[in-house]
Motif scaffolding. Structure first.
Motif, PDB file in Angstrom:
ATOM      1  N   THR A   1     -13.115 -49.254  34.480  1.00  0.00           N
ATOM      2  CA  THR A   1     -12.971 -48.675  33.146  1.00  0.00           C
ATOM      3  C   THR A   1     -13.318 -47.189  33.118  1.00  0.00           C
ATOM      4  O   THR A   1     -12.881 -46.470  32.213  1.00  0.00           O
ATOM      5  N   THR A   2     -14.063 -46.709  34.112  1.00  0.00           N
ATOM      6  CA  THR A   2     -14.383 -45.283  34.174  1.00  0.00           C
ATOM      7  C   THR A   2     -13.236 -44.470  34.747  1.00  0.00           C
ATOM      8  O   THR A   2     -13.041 -43.307  34.373  1.00  0.00           O
TER       9      THR A   2
ATOM     10  N   GLN B   1      -5.275 -44.663  25.041  1.00  0.00           N
ATOM     11  CA  GLN B   1      -6.658 -44.200  25.112  1.00  0.00           C
ATOM     12  C   GLN B   1      -6.814 -42.898  24.337  1.00  0.00           C
ATOM     13  O   GLN B   1      -6.001 -41.982  24.447  1.00  0.00           O
ATOM     14  N   SER B   2      -7.891 -42.811  23.577  1.00  0.00           N
ATOM     15  CA  SER B   2      -8.114 -41.627  22.747  1.00  0.00           C
ATOM     16  C   SER B   2      -8.734 -40.505  23.573  1.00  0.00           C
ATOM     17  O   SER B   2      -9.376 -40.757  24.602  1.00  0.00           O
TER      18      SER B   2
ATOM     19  N   GLU C   1     -12.398 -41.181  24.234  1.00  0.00           N
ATOM     20  CA  GLU C   1     -12.678 -42.100  25.337  1.00  0.00           C
ATOM     21  C   GLU C   1     -12.512 -41.414  26.691  1.00  0.00           C
ATOM     22  O   GLU C   1     -13.274 -41.667  27.628  1.00  0.00           O
ATOM     23  N   THR C   2     -11.537 -40.543  26.790  1.00  0.00           N
ATOM     24  CA  THR C   2     -11.351 -39.799  28.032  1.00  0.00           C
ATOM     25  C   THR C   2     -12.545 -38.883  28.308  1.00  0.00           C
ATOM     26  O   THR C   2     -13.019 -38.777  29.445  1.00  0.00           O
TER      27      THR C   2
ATOM     28  N   LEU D   1     -15.590 -39.412  27.373  1.00  0.00           N
ATOM     29  CA  LEU D   1     -16.692 -40.270  27.811  1.00  0.00           C
ATOM     30  C   LEU D   1     -16.581 -40.581  29.301  1.00  0.00           C
ATOM     31  O   LEU D   1     -17.583 -40.570  30.028  1.00  0.00           O
ATOM     32  N   GLN D   2     -15.368 -40.854  29.767  1.00  0.00           N
ATOM     33  CA  GLN D   2     -15.168 -41.117  31.195  1.00  0.00           C
ATOM     34  C   GLN D   2     -15.553 -39.901  32.026  1.00  0.00           C
ATOM     35  O   GLN D   2     -16.263 -40.011  33.036  1.00  0.00           O
TER      36      GLN D   2
END
Length: 392
Positions: A350-351, A358-359, A362-363, A365-366
């Motif tokens: 998921t990372t 995907q927003s 969220e990107t 956060l990765q």
């Protein structure tokens, strides 16, 4: 036939278990539903943890691995068009991994089993397992056109997710935990030298990519693709172009993969699955029969090896002393490691992958998590320790 341990499944888990038992004087029979050529050609994992390497050596199956395998001491993470290397030995107490394909592990173990081990029957289709609650369970199977029965003291299911043995656990006692992922991998084998001396895991806006290898002249590469992708829809040129785009570096804009003929192409779906418990009565599950992990964390084959190492110790102890203490603890012992590996594989997946729709949040956060690994020795050590394998 009658034997002490009936092993269903002639993949790496079943074959390694048979070898460990043979070396300790415990007899077994291995039943494999496919023919030998198929089993020796199944393309699967290629990363061996230190504990798996050590187990193969102690089983007498390490000679060719030590000659032809490629020790690796780290991986490279690429994100934000930058590269960062994670050094395993300095972060994990000196441990590393070995690149040696599962196909080769299986060939080595089959050769040993046929040379001086117990019976290994190919084209033996198991139909059912009966009497797991009793003292002498029976495996019903078909071999050479004849229905036959193997009775044994213990039945071990190493026959994979779609095998028979898992379903011999009473449904009322069996709990399944599962997650499916909204993307797959397009994997290729190519006659080209490896991209880099170690594996490269790439996060990009276009999706995940992984550069691995099988030998000094054969490279293994993966691209994140949508589920239900037809591999035929990806031409060789399109694959190479997309790989170049996902591995691109600002510091080296001319960086490109060395291309070669693509010899194999397949789409691999991704899921996580755990069946609990991993044992009932005189029936035990090992490897994919009990758990599935997405391949991002390189845990599938290594979890299977860890299962059978624990199981071999327990069976040998039972044979030596009559005690079932280790056998009784088998499921709980293995599940602690299984869930840790599931968590790590989920984290890596998921990372590094871009989910559909995907927003930007969220990107970010990765990327923040990857920056944390690159900047914090503690975060990097957590990755290195899990990747090289926790202690059994």
């Amino acid at each position: 036939m009658h034997t002490t341990v009936g092993i269903v499944g002639g993949g790496p888990a079943g074959l390694l278990l048979a070898r460990l038992l043979h070396n300790a004087g415990v007899d077994s029979v291995v039943l494999e539903r496919r023919d030998r050529a198929y089993v020796e050609q199944r393309q699967r994992a290629g990363i061996l943890e230190q504990a798996t390497v050590d187990a193969l050596r102690s089983a007498g199956a390490g000679q060719r691995m030590d000659r032809e395998g490629m020790p690796h001491h780290g991986i490279e993470l690429r994100f934000g068009r930058r590269a960062h290397r994670v050094d395993f030995p300095s972060l994990s107490g000196g441990r590393g991994v070995m690149v040696y394909a599962q196909t080769e592990v299986v060939k080595d173990l089959i050769a040993l089993q046929l040379a001086d081990g117990g019976p290994l029957l190919f084209d033996a289709e198991v139909r059912s397992v009966e009497g797991a609650d009793g003292d002498s369970p029976a495996i019903r199977y078909v071999h050479e056109g004849r229905e036959q029965t193997l009775t044994c003291a213990y039945v071990i299911g190493c026959d994979g997710f779609h095998g028979v043995v898992r379903h011999a656990l009473p449904a009322s006692l069996r709990t399944a935990y599962e997650r499916t992922y909204p993307y797959s991998w397009l994997g290729i084998l190519a006659e080209a030298p490896p991209v880099y001396e170690e594996l490269i895991y790439a996060h990009s806006e276009r999706g995940f990519a992984l550069a691995s290898m099988r030998s000094a002249s054969v490279t293994r590469l993966y691209l994140q693709v949508p589920n239900d992708t037809d591999p035929a829809s990806w031409s060789d040129a399109r694959i190479w172009d997309e790989l170049d785009a996902r591995f691109a570096l600002d510091a080296d804009p001319r960086w490109r993969l060395e291309r070669g003929p693509v010899t194999s192409k397949a789409v691999l779906p991704m899921r996580s699955h755990v069946t609990e418990p991993m044992s009932h009565g005189r029936l035990f599950l090992a490897g994919d029969a009990a758990h599935i992990v997405p391949p991002t964390g390189a845990k599938g084959l290594n979890l299977a090896a860890a299962d059978v190492i624990v199981l071999a110790r327990a069976l040998i102890e039972w044979r030596r002393t009559g005690s079932t203490e280790l056998l009784d603890a088998y499921s709980d012992t293995c599940l602690r490691r299984v869930w840790r590996a599931e968590h790590f594989s989920h984290f890596m997946t998921t990372t590094l992958h871009a989910a559909p729709a995907q927003s930007p949040f969220e990107t970010r956060l990765q990327l923040s998590q990857l920056e944390r690994v690159a900047s914090s020795p503690h975060a990097a050590a957590e990755l290195a320790e899990n990747y090289t394998g926790l202690s059994l």
